[in-house]
Design a protein around this motif. Sequence first.
Motif, short mmCIF file in Angstrom:
data_model
loop_
_atom_site.label_atom_id
_atom_site.label_comp_id
_atom_site.label_asym_id
_atom_site.label_seq_id
_atom_site.Cartn_x
_atom_site.Cartn_y
_atom_site.Cartn_z
N THR A 134 7.96 -10.37 8.34
CA THR A 134 6.90 -10.85 7.45
C THR A 134 6.24 -9.66 6.77
OG1 THR A 134 6.43 -12.80 8.81
CG2 THR A 134 4.69 -12.06 7.33
N THR A 135 6.09 -9.76 5.46
CA THR A 135 5.35 -8.77 4.69
C THR A 135 4.21 -9.48 3.98
OG1 THR A 135 7.38 -7.50 4.32
CG2 THR A 135 5.49 -6.98 2.92
N TYR A 136 2.99 -9.01 4.17
CA TYR A 136 1.85 -9.67 3.55
C TYR A 136 0.87 -8.63 3.04
CZ TYR A 136 -0.83 -8.64 7.82
OH TYR A 136 -1.46 -8.00 8.86
N LYS A 137 0.07 -9.07 2.08
CA LYS A 137 -1.06 -8.25 1.62
C LYS A 137 -2.29 -9.15 1.58
CE LYS A 137 -2.81 -4.96 -1.76
NZ LYS A 137 -2.53 -4.14 -2.96
N ILE A 138 -3.39 -8.66 2.16
CA ILE A 138 -4.62 -9.45 2.14
C ILE A 138 -5.50 -9.06 0.96
CG2 ILE A 138 -4.56 -9.65 4.66
CD1 ILE A 138 -7.16 -7.86 4.58
N LYS A 139 -6.35 -10.00 0.60
CA LYS A 139 -7.35 -9.72 -0.41
C LYS A 139 -8.40 -8.77 0.17
CE LYS A 139 -6.84 -14.29 -2.58
NZ LYS A 139 -6.28 -13.84 -3.86
N THR A 140 -9.20 -8.18 -0.69
CA THR A 140 -10.22 -7.24 -0.22
C THR A 140 -11.19 -7.96 0.72
OG1 THR A 140 -10.08 -6.00 -2.28
CG2 THR A 140 -12.03 -5.64 -0.92
N PRO A 141 -11.31 -7.49 1.96
CA PRO A 141 -12.19 -8.14 2.93
C PRO A 141 -13.65 -7.72 2.72
CG PRO A 141 -11.12 -6.27 3.95
CD PRO A 141 -10.57 -6.36 2.54
N PRO A 142 -14.59 -8.37 3.41
CA PRO A 142 -16.00 -8.00 3.29
C PRO A 142 -16.27 -6.55 3.70
CG PRO A 142 -15.79 -10.15 4.33
CD PRO A 142 -14.41 -9.57 4.24
N VAL A 143 -15.48 -6.03 4.66
CA VAL A 143 -15.62 -4.66 5.12
C VAL A 143 -14.27 -3.98 5.00
CG1 VAL A 143 -16.23 -3.16 7.06
CG2 VAL A 143 -17.46 -5.32 6.73
N GLY A 144 -14.23 -2.74 4.47
CA GLY A 144 -12.97 -2.03 4.31
C GLY A 144 -12.30 -2.40 3.00
N ALA A 160 -8.40 -3.83 0.93
CA ALA A 160 -7.19 -4.62 1.07
C ALA A 160 -6.07 -3.75 1.64
CB ALA A 160 -6.78 -5.19 -0.28
N TYR A 161 -5.13 -4.39 2.34
CA TYR A 161 -4.00 -3.64 2.88
C TYR A 161 -2.74 -4.50 2.89
CZ TYR A 161 -4.82 -6.23 7.25
OH TYR A 161 -4.99 -7.22 8.19
N GLU A 162 -1.60 -3.82 2.96
CA GLU A 162 -0.31 -4.48 3.10
C GLU A 162 0.29 -4.09 4.44
OE1 GLU A 162 2.89 -5.31 -0.13
OE2 GLU A 162 3.52 -3.43 0.84
N ALA A 163 0.91 -5.05 5.12
CA ALA A 163 1.48 -4.80 6.44
C ALA A 163 2.84 -5.49 6.56
CB ALA A 163 0.54 -5.31 7.53
N ARG A 164 3.67 -4.95 7.46
CA ARG A 164 5.00 -5.50 7.70
C ARG A 164 5.16 -5.74 9.19
NH1 ARG A 164 10.79 -3.47 7.31
NH2 ARG A 164 9.93 -1.42 7.81
N LEU A 165 5.57 -6.95 9.56
CA LEU A 165 5.65 -7.38 10.95
C LEU A 165 7.07 -7.77 11.31
CD1 LEU A 165 2.65 -9.89 10.84
CD2 LEU A 165 2.54 -7.48 11.50
N ARG A 166 7.50 -7.39 12.50
CA ARG A 166 8.72 -7.94 13.08
C ARG A 166 8.28 -9.16 13.89
NH1 ARG A 166 13.57 -9.34 12.59
NH2 ARG A 166 14.20 -7.25 11.91
N ALA A 167 8.93 -10.27 13.67
CA ALA A 167 8.45 -11.52 14.24
C ALA A 167 9.60 -12.37 14.77
CB ALA A 167 7.67 -12.31 13.17
#
Length: 287
Positions: free
Chosen positions: A167-177, A179-186
């Motif tokens: 899984t590869t996802y990117k989140i929207k800008t959070p209230p703190v910090g 945005a980031y993109e991450a890659r997961l083995r699932a």
Amino acid sequence: MRVRVPFALAVVVSLVGLSGSGCAAAEAPEGLDNLSRFLFERFLPAEGLEASSQEAEIRDAVSKLADEFAAQGIDLDTPFTGTLKDLSVDDVADLEGVGSRADDIALAQGFALANLTNCSIQQEVNLVMANRAMEIHPDVYDSYDKAFDGDPAAFKNGDVDVMTWVTTYKIKTPPVGSAYEARLRAGGRRVRGVEGEAIGDIFMTRVHLMEPAQFDGEGSTFDLDFQMEVYFEDGDGAIKHFYGMWRRMVLGPVDSSSELFIGQTLSGFVDFEKRVDAACVDGLLDE
């Protein structure tokens, strides 16, 4: 795979080779801390352990997990949330991409949720085998994609009992910090119930972060993430669900070991389960 709010993004990882030469099954330990680690380890088969013996270990552990649900007084309106003790280096060192980051596992904060759900195991499987994170949480993700190593329909239909993916996802800008993109083995795994035993079918997932997440801004890090989930039926009403996560994250001034992070993460777990439960009741996860 499961989808969760930013402090607790989703779930789930791989299983290979179920043949072995016949070591005896180990007795499962007692307590949520020990059971969570035991089940995390058992997602992959122990070397030399036959499939039937390993599945017996899992059913034993889940039976003791059911006892914990009863002891905690968990019902549809009363979930349990809390923290977990650390995983060990040996638990994570051999997972894909983890490498030397395993030496920092003590920095990963443990979290736990135990709840009952109106979802069926098949509905939970349907959700995990789908790619619906942006539909369910449009306010969380900028992008979300799964690359399966096989046909997810075969897992949904019960033709295979193991499915893995990235899984590869990117989140929207959070209230703190930032945005980031991450890659997961699932991955997901099904363990069939045995006639005459109280525990019926079991559905397990496991996930880990393959490399440190990439942030758009400075001052934030996310380098350790290990998750496991277990869904099971024991003939006593609603499906029972246990979720364990160990995470190391810094979002600006907020660290994963801080009371603020822990509180928001556990609250996010409960909110997420309410959304999924409602989707199941409405029939949205029937296929």
